[in-house]
Design an enzyme around this catalytic site. Sequence first.
Site, short mmCIF file in Angstrom:
data_model
loop_
_atom_site.label_atom_id
_atom_site.label_comp_id
_atom_site.label_asym_id
_atom_site.label_seq_id
_atom_site.Cartn_x
_atom_site.Cartn_y
_atom_site.Cartn_z
CG ASN A 118 -0.08 -0.07 2.48
OD1 ASN A 118 0.68 0.95 3.03
ND2 ASN A 118 -0.38 -1.05 3.17
CG ASP A 123 -6.91 -5.14 6.52
OD1 ASP A 123 -6.53 -5.31 7.68
OD2 ASP A 123 -7.30 -4.27 5.83
N PRO A 181 -2.80 -11.72 10.80
CG PRO A 181 -0.55 -12.01 11.70
CD PRO A 181 -1.38 -12.13 10.29
CG ASP A 182 -6.04 -6.48 13.98
OD1 ASP A 182 -5.20 -5.66 14.80
OD2 ASP A 182 -6.78 -6.01 13.24
CB ILE A 183 -0.13 -5.70 14.91
CG1 ILE A 183 0.38 -6.77 13.71
CG2 ILE A 183 0.92 -5.60 15.83
CD1 ILE A 183 1.40 -6.06 12.65
CG PHE A 189 -2.95 6.08 13.47
CD1 PHE A 189 -2.22 5.79 14.48
CD2 PHE A 189 -2.91 7.20 12.96
CE1 PHE A 189 -1.39 6.77 15.13
CE2 PHE A 189 -2.11 8.37 13.30
CZ PHE A 189 -1.64 8.05 14.41
CE LYS A 211 -10.98 0.11 10.91
NZ LYS A 211 -10.36 0.80 9.58
O1 PMT Z 1 2.65 6.37 6.35
P1 PMT Z 1 1.97 7.64 5.95
O2 PMT Z 1 2.41 7.83 4.73
O3 PMT Z 1 2.48 8.78 7.01
O4 PMT Z 1 0.42 7.77 6.31
C1 PMT Z 1 0.05 7.53 7.68
C2 PMT Z 1 -0.99 6.55 7.48
C3 PMT Z 1 -2.27 6.93 6.83
C4 PMT Z 1 -0.73 5.17 7.26
C5 PMT Z 1 -1.55 6.56 9.16
O5 PMT Z 1 -2.05 7.74 9.87
C6 PMT Z 1 -2.48 5.46 9.44
O6 PMT Z 1 -3.69 5.77 9.32
N1 PMT Z 1 -2.22 4.13 10.15
C7 PMT Z 1 -3.31 3.03 9.95
C8 PMT Z 1 -3.39 2.53 8.66
C9 PMT Z 1 -4.50 1.38 8.67
O7 PMT Z 1 -4.19 0.29 8.30
O8 PMT Z 1 -5.64 1.57 9.15
P2 PMT Z 1 -6.91 0.59 9.30
O9 PMT Z 1 -7.99 1.19 9.63
O10 PMT Z 1 -6.71 -0.48 8.32
O11 PMT Z 1 -6.32 -0.29 10.75
C10 PMT Z 1 -6.73 0.14 11.88
C11 PMT Z 1 -5.54 -0.32 12.83
O12 PMT Z 1 -5.44 -1.41 13.04
C12 PMT Z 1 -4.26 0.51 12.82
O13 PMT Z 1 -3.65 0.90 13.95
C13 PMT Z 1 -3.56 -0.50 11.90
O14 PMT Z 1 -2.11 -0.44 12.38
C14 PMT Z 1 -3.95 -1.83 12.82
N2 PMT Z 1 -3.84 -3.12 12.16
C15 PMT Z 1 -4.45 -3.29 10.97
C16 PMT Z 1 -4.39 -4.42 10.29
C17 PMT Z 1 -3.61 -5.39 10.87
N3 PMT Z 1 -3.37 -6.70 10.21
N4 PMT Z 1 -2.96 -5.28 12.03
C18 PMT Z 1 -3.09 -3.99 12.55
O15 PMT Z 1 -2.33 -3.86 13.56
#
Ligand code: PMT
Length: 404
Positions: free
Chosen positions: A213, A281, A308-310, A328, A342
């Site tokens: 991504n 994901d 896995p979801d960290i 985030f 979330k």
């Molecule tokens: O890296 P940059 O270019 O500076 O951009 C910043 C950003 C947009 C990446 C950052 O601000 C941000 O939003 N990060 C989270 C991106 C994300 O994957 O969001 P999500 O809504 O899909 O996931 C929710 C949360 O679960 C996040 O904290 C993510 O780190 C976590 N996650 C998601 C999937 C997974 N398998 N494991 C996780 O830990």
Amino acid sequence: MEPTSLSGRKILLVISGGIAAYKSLTLIRELKKLRCDVKCVLSGNAHHFVTPLSVAAISENRVYSDLFSLTDEHEMGHIRLSREADLVVVAPATADLIAKMANGLADDPASTVLLASTSRILVAPAMNTAMWENPATVANMDLLRSRGVLQVGPGEGELACGDVGPGRMVEPSEILEAIILALKTRGALDGMRALVTAGPTYEPIDPVRFLGNRSSGKQGFALAAELASEGAETILVSGPCALPDPSGVDTVRVETAEEMLAAVLQRLPADIAVCAAAVADWRIDSQESTKIKKDTGQQPALSLIENPDILATLSAISDSRPALVVGFAAETERLLENATDKRRRKGCDWIVANDVGPKSGVFGGDTNTVHLITDKGSEAWPTMTKVEVARSLVQRIADHFAPQ
Ligand code: PMT
């Protein structure tokens, strides 16, 4: 003073054009004796008082004195130079350089690295008494102190111009003591341990292709740097990105979501976890060990399985869960509704919601517009640079842990 107390610490010494610049050579020698890494930047006029050659010889490092030097920019850009240091020391700090710092001017290497720096700054003023007592300098120093700039001196005595009064740069031994103190000064998160995830993950399809991504790592790296500068022992687990390791942060580079999870779990316990990574994901169910050929006549069918979801894993750990887990939420629609959901589903304490729709420019950009969602509700923050978002979030984290 412990002889090894500065071992490995990075000092960026900015030498400006004052008669006291000759004392900087002694300061460099003393810092080198304590085995710290000293890089020096000369202001536009400093070379009238010390030569770049003598500074380079004593510091055992190249000296930066030309803002537009292609060699300097190639080897170490002025932005990186300004951010790598554990402490930036300005000695001597002339009235002119202090005024530039206060007003954000950047027209030579010294003022430019100071404007770009995110490290702590210590100034050792040196000037004529009338200049030191001039209301302009008084106001400039007040402003710098209010922004957290540290100050040592000036001392009083006979000045190079013959006047007697305050304005003399303090002796190198006194500056050295101030440097040691500044490096030991405790931040709001001192004694705490923080884990940050950043960047994308790459999920291999075959030896040459991957699912990935657009995350640049900028937001996560800025968070790690801010946590470290507040004194937290900070571990940054990052997916593939082009950013250099932040100063004072233990940076671990991984590629896939599974590697990221393993690296995070291996580094527990932590008091604070901030998951800013854009973790894929899904990954490919069965990766090919050889490059998938185009000429088989068939379109490859990619079968995906969930990663896995960290964040959820960290939030659910029973014995060593970090006291504060921050996620985030990257959303392209119904930002607050989806992010609130979330937060609940993943079990984290806070979630930072950002709109990553195509027009936002958040993925890869330098600014971000976020909402902080906690158990008390949500608050909208104005659009800020990612460094400012990181600073504000770390301030909130520090407030959270501050004794009531
Ligand atoms: O890296 P940059 O270019 O500076 O951009 C910043 C950003 C947009 C990446 C950052 O601000 C941000 O939003 N990060 C989270 C991106 C994300 O994957 O969001 P999500 O809504 O899909 O996931 C929710 C949360 O679960 C996040 O904290 C993510 O780190 C976590 N996650 C998601 C999937 C997974 N398998 N494991 C996780 O830990």
